[in-house]
Structures are given as structure tokens and as C-alpha cells.
Design a protein around this motif. Sequence first.
Motif, PDB file in Angstrom:
ATOM      1  N   LYS A 189       9.957   4.674   3.301  1.00 33.85           N
ATOM      2  CA  LYS A 189      10.958   5.603   2.773  1.00 33.85           C
ATOM      3  C   LYS A 189      11.249   6.722   3.770  1.00 33.85           C
ATOM      4  O   LYS A 189      12.393   7.166   3.903  1.00 33.85           O
ATOM      5  N   SER A 220       7.417  -1.158  -5.445  1.00 32.67           N
ATOM      6  CA  SER A 220       6.526  -0.734  -6.530  1.00 32.67           C
ATOM      7  C   SER A 220       5.396  -1.734  -6.772  1.00 32.67           C
ATOM      8  O   SER A 220       4.448  -1.431  -7.492  1.00 32.67           O
ATOM      9  N   LYS A 243       0.841  -1.182   0.000  1.00 34.33           N
ATOM     10  CA  LYS A 243       0.000   0.000   0.000  1.00 34.33           C
ATOM     11  C   LYS A 243       0.888   1.247   0.000  1.00 34.33           C
ATOM     12  O   LYS A 243       1.915   1.288   0.648  1.00 34.33           O
ATOM     13  N   SER A 244       0.476   2.262  -0.722  1.00 31.69           N
ATOM     14  CA  SER A 244       1.316   3.440  -0.888  1.00 31.69           C
ATOM     15  C   SER A 244       1.648   4.129   0.430  1.00 31.69           C
ATOM     16  O   SER A 244       2.736   4.657   0.589  1.00 31.69           O
ATOM     17  N   ASP A 245       0.718   4.135   1.406  1.00 34.81           N
ATOM     18  CA  ASP A 245       1.006   4.744   2.700  1.00 34.81           C
ATOM     19  C   ASP A 245       2.196   4.066   3.360  1.00 34.81           C
ATOM     20  O   ASP A 245       3.036   4.727   3.970  1.00 34.81           O
ATOM     21  N   HIS A 246       2.268   2.759   3.229  1.00 38.78           N
ATOM     22  CA  HIS A 246       3.374   2.036   3.846  1.00 38.78           C
ATOM     23  C   HIS A 246       4.682   2.243   3.086  1.00 38.78           C
ATOM     24  O   HIS A 246       5.752   2.266   3.679  1.00 38.78           O
ATOM     25  N   VAL A 247       4.598   2.399   1.778  1.00 40.14           N
ATOM     26  CA  VAL A 247       5.800   2.706   1.006  1.00 40.14           C
ATOM     27  C   VAL A 247       6.339   4.059   1.461  1.00 40.14           C
ATOM     28  O   VAL A 247       7.543   4.211   1.710  1.00 40.14           O
ATOM     29  N   LEU A 248       5.464   5.034   1.597  1.00 38.19           N
ATOM     30  CA  LEU A 248       5.886   6.356   2.052  1.00 38.19           C
ATOM     31  C   LEU A 248       6.462   6.293   3.460  1.00 38.19           C
ATOM     32  O   LEU A 248       7.483   6.923   3.758  1.00 38.19           O
TER      33      LEU A 248
END
Length: 77
Positions: free
Chosen positions: A10, A39, A2-7
Motif C-alpha cells: 500500500k 486481507s 503478512k501484514s508488513d507486506h500489505v503495508l
Amino acid sequence: MKSDHVLMFKAILTLSESSVSKFADQIGRHQSSVQNILSGARRSRFIEDRICERLGKPFAEVFGRHEADTINDGDRT
């Protein structure tokens, strides 16, 4: 992932003066392998587990699926 976790992942790397490349070195994998996991292009149980450990979050919360649902591709990536 999920994008929140990628952010979040990082951001943790940045705050700890690290990077995806350094993280990959720490876990003995190529940077491109870690980027592919972030990704969503590929899956690696080993790398996914290390990301969860770094985030301090359970697998299902980070990857939106249960551990039993994952493929075990060994440590090839």
C-alpha cells in the motif's frame, strides 16, 4: 499475506500516486478481488504474482509459502 507486506504494498502504491483500485485496473481485475487477496480472504495466483512483481519480492517472502504450495485458481478473480 503478512501484514508488513500489505503495508509495504500500500505504501508503494501511495508513493507512486496509485491506489488498490488503479492497480486492479492495471492488471485487469476488480478492486474487490485485490482487496480480498490483501486481507487474506481469498487467493488468486495471478493477483498474488502481480503483487510480488510490484513489490519486487519473491513469492515465498511475501506470502509465506512456496509457489508449489499455492492453488492455481486460474484467473477467475
